[in-house]
Design an enzyme around this catalytic site. Structure first.
Site, short mmCIF file in Angstrom:
data_model
loop_
_atom_site.label_atom_id
_atom_site.label_comp_id
_atom_site.label_asym_id
_atom_site.label_seq_id
_atom_site.Cartn_x
_atom_site.Cartn_y
_atom_site.Cartn_z
N HIS A 193 0.85 -1.19 0.00
CA HIS A 193 0.00 0.00 0.00
C HIS A 193 0.88 1.23 0.00
O HIS A 193 1.95 1.22 0.60
CB HIS A 193 -0.90 0.01 1.25
CG HIS A 193 -2.07 0.93 1.10
ND1 HIS A 193 -1.99 2.26 1.42
CD2 HIS A 193 -3.32 0.70 0.63
CE1 HIS A 193 -3.16 2.81 1.16
NE2 HIS A 193 -3.98 1.90 0.67
N ASP A 203 -7.98 -5.66 0.28
CA ASP A 203 -8.48 -6.50 -0.82
C ASP A 203 -8.10 -7.97 -0.67
O ASP A 203 -8.66 -8.81 -1.35
CB ASP A 203 -7.95 -5.97 -2.15
CG ASP A 203 -8.57 -4.65 -2.50
OD1 ASP A 203 -9.77 -4.50 -2.21
OD2 ASP A 203 -7.89 -3.77 -3.03
N1 CMC Z 1 4.16 -7.42 -4.95
C1 CMC Z 1 5.50 -7.37 -5.14
N2 CMC Z 1 6.25 -6.26 -4.96
C2 CMC Z 1 5.62 -5.16 -4.57
C3 CMC Z 1 4.23 -5.13 -4.34
C4 CMC Z 1 3.50 -6.31 -4.54
N3 CMC Z 1 2.16 -6.34 -4.33
N4 CMC Z 1 3.85 -3.89 -3.96
C5 CMC Z 1 4.96 -3.15 -3.95
N5 CMC Z 1 6.05 -3.92 -4.31
C6 CMC Z 1 7.46 -3.51 -4.34
C7 CMC Z 1 7.77 -2.65 -5.56
O1 CMC Z 1 8.20 -3.43 -6.64
C8 CMC Z 1 8.88 -1.77 -5.02
O2 CMC Z 1 10.05 -2.52 -4.97
P1 CMC Z 1 11.49 -1.79 -5.21
O3 CMC Z 1 11.61 -0.80 -4.10
O4 CMC Z 1 12.48 -2.89 -5.14
O5 CMC Z 1 11.41 -1.15 -6.56
C9 CMC Z 1 8.44 -1.50 -3.57
O6 CMC Z 1 7.67 -2.66 -3.20
C10 CMC Z 1 7.60 -0.25 -3.39
O7 CMC Z 1 6.50 -0.36 -4.27
P2 CMC Z 1 5.86 0.84 -5.08
O8 CMC Z 1 5.29 0.32 -6.36
O9 CMC Z 1 6.84 1.97 -5.16
O10 CMC Z 1 4.71 1.23 -4.10
P3 CMC Z 1 3.49 2.17 -4.46
O11 CMC Z 1 3.18 2.90 -3.20
O12 CMC Z 1 3.75 2.95 -5.68
O13 CMC Z 1 2.32 1.13 -4.81
C11 CMC Z 1 0.50 -0.32 -4.60
C12 CMC Z 1 1.32 0.78 -3.92
C13 CMC Z 1 -0.74 -0.62 -3.75
C14 CMC Z 1 0.02 0.15 -5.98
C15 CMC Z 1 1.39 -1.60 -4.73
O14 CMC Z 1 1.79 -2.05 -3.47
C16 CMC Z 1 0.71 -2.71 -5.51
O15 CMC Z 1 0.77 -2.72 -6.76
N6 CMC Z 1 0.01 -3.67 -4.81
C17 CMC Z 1 -0.75 -4.68 -5.49
C18 CMC Z 1 -2.10 -4.10 -5.90
C19 CMC Z 1 -3.03 -3.94 -4.73
O16 CMC Z 1 -3.17 -4.83 -3.89
N7 CMC Z 1 -3.71 -2.79 -4.68
C20 CMC Z 1 -4.72 -2.51 -3.66
C21 CMC Z 1 -4.37 -1.31 -2.83
S1 CMC Z 1 -5.41 -1.21 -1.37
C22 CMC Z 1 -6.99 -1.02 -1.98
C23 CMC Z 1 -7.36 0.35 -2.30
O17 CMC Z 1 -7.76 1.06 -1.35
O18 CMC Z 1 -7.26 0.75 -3.47
#
Ligand code: CMC
Length: 459
Positions: A313, A371
């Protein structure tokens, strides 16, 4: 800035030589970070801030929801989410979000009456559904039909009239379950079931989803309780992508139906509300616990686009408090349907255990989010996967509208209009058609975009 924010500190701006060139006010809200007020930055210094996915930007002031991502805390108007999910009804929480206090008994009775009065949709609107293919995604229908509400209810689109604002809020909260259930009925070729105003909000939704005219249908109270909790945990989440969209569209003075329709489109994305659907797809893809290590490996591989859906998240760097509520509800529902040993739940628990013990997930503070369990709950109740995000949209409508109302009532509100870091061509002369070279001609000058970053605002 707001009634709770005091600018008692200054953020100093210095030039390359360390010479003070200006000061910006620093505000402290009731809880959370201090914020530097950069509204005068451009005028004072000639500099702009660069924060494409808003990770360091407070886009508004708000008194509605507070999240402490490190501690895993979510408060609505100060009340912890677990207490609300356990003790309140969705309409009580909607009232709280909209008006700032939990309703008294008489206020709740009046609010419930106002909502139930509007649960039906204009009969002509039901014909829209015939124009959609049977297999249309419910979110496509939801966003189109909600946008169309402004054509049917122009008498509540004057955003400067508080009474019209209130009526459009009642209409949207009341009609969302009806519109979503109709999308489902259309997809399975069953007749629409009209709302039943003697049922509460959650039970009415279940009845419109699952009742059929020839047979009596009794709503299972465990399912209704689960839907109530699901709606509450998803009701608001401060300035997430869809809420920011509603505020952005609303800032142009578009009507609330158009603004909420835009929010529905934003919620649909798999990184936001679409993730609950993606979690179930992922669990089905994993299939068996023996395959978990392979999928964990793929989630960690930067060359593989696969991510563990339902994990991570933007704000929570600790267990998502909404996921804890849903985990408990999940157990109650699976017990009710006699599926305590549901293979998908077992797989989910094992995946959670393995991920939480893995250095990659520990280092990046990736925990299950709301989720992760909500999809399993909905599946056990019989809600089809394609409807999961539609249910999220029903829930988030209260939050979207509370945030929209707060924005409209803010005397400092102006149209949202970000600036940019321009990385395109410098000024150049127009080239006549017979002198231009094709973009695919490698000797031609093509513009050089900045290395792109994913511009995502998690929920
Ligand atoms: N699986 C594997 N790696 C992950 C994941 C994941 N679900 N989420 C983040 N990472 C890694 C990402 O690759 C990055 O690694 P590095 O630092 O080595 O490059 C690090 O963790 C930070 O991730 P980020 O993409 O910079 O984080 P963000 O804040 O931009 O993204 C997120 C947040 C929710 C989009 C992401 O965690 C994700 O894609 N999760 C899966 C989708 C999901 O479950 N979404 C629901 C969110 S909660 C419901 C709502 O209210 O919408």
């Amino acid at each position: 800035m707001s009634q709770n924010a005091q600018a008692d500190k200054k953020f100093r701006l210095a030039d390359d030589g360390g010479q003070l060139i200006g000061e910006l006010p620093v505000f402290k809200g009731t809880l959370g970070f201090e914020v530097v007020d950069v509204r005068q930055l451009l005028d004072k210094s000639g500099y702009c801030t660069f924060d494409p996915s808003f990770g360091s930007t407070a886009s508004c002031r708000s008194t509605i929801t507070f999240i402490d991502g490190d501690k895993g805390i979510l408060l609505h108007r100060g009340y912890p989410i677990d207490q609300l999910a356990e003790k309140a009804t969705y309409l009580e929480v909607a009232f709280l979000l909209l008006f700032g206090e939990l309703p008294s008994a008489s206020e709740l009775a009046q609010f419930t009456k106002d909502i139930t009065y509007h649960t039906m949709v204009h009969e002509q609107l039901t014909r829209f559904y015939a124009g959609f293919p049977r297999e249309a995604h419910p979110m496509a229908i939801l966003s189109a039909v909600v946008s169309a509400l402004s054509a049917f209810y122009p008498d509540s689109t004057d955003i400067f009239d508080p009474q019209q604002r209130l009526i459009s809020i009642h209409r949207l909260i009341a009609k969302m379950p009806t519109i979503a259930a109709m999308a489902y009925k259309n997809s399975v070729g069953q007749p629409f079931i009209y709302p039943q105003n003697h049922l509460d909000y959650s039970a009415n939704f279940l009845n419109m989803m699952f009742a059929v005219p020839p047979e009596p249908y009794k709503v299972n109270p465990v399912f209704a309780r689960a839907i109530n909790a699901l709606l509450i945990v998803q009701a608001d989440h401060e300035q997430n992508a869809s809420t920011s969209t509603v505020r952005m569209v609303g800032s142009t003075r578009a009507n609330p139906f158009a603004s909420v329709s835009a929010g529905i489109a934003a919620l649909w994305g798999p990184l936001h509300g679409g993730a609950n659907e993606a979690v179930l797809d992922m669990l089905e893809q994993i299939g068996d616990k023996k395959n978990i290590p392979d999928f964990i490996k793929r989630a960690k591989d930067k060359n593989d686009s696969f991510r563990l859906m339902g994990f991570g998240h933007r704000v929570y760097k600790s267990y998502d408090p909404r996921a804890r509520v849903m985990q408990k509800i999940c157990e109650e529902v699976l017990h009710e349907v006699g599926a305590d040993n549901d293979p998908l739940l077992k797989l989910a628990r094992e995946l959670e255990r393995v991920a939480l013990a893995d250095e990659y997930f520990v280092d990046r503070k990736l925990y299950p989010n709301v989720d992760f369990y909500s999809g399993i709950v909905q599946r056990a109740i019989g809600i089809p996967v394609k409807m999961f995000t539609a249910l999220f949209a029903i829930a988030r409508t209260a939050g979207w509208l509370a945030q929209w109302k707060e924005m409209i009532e803010d005397p400092d509100q102006r149209i949202a209009r970000p600036r940019q870091l321009y990385c395109g061509e410098d000024t150049r002369e127009y080239v006549p058609l017979d002198k231009r070279r094709s973009m695919t001609d490698t000797s031609a000058t093509v513009h050089k975009p900045m290395p792109s970053e994913p511009a995502i605002v998690g929920g």
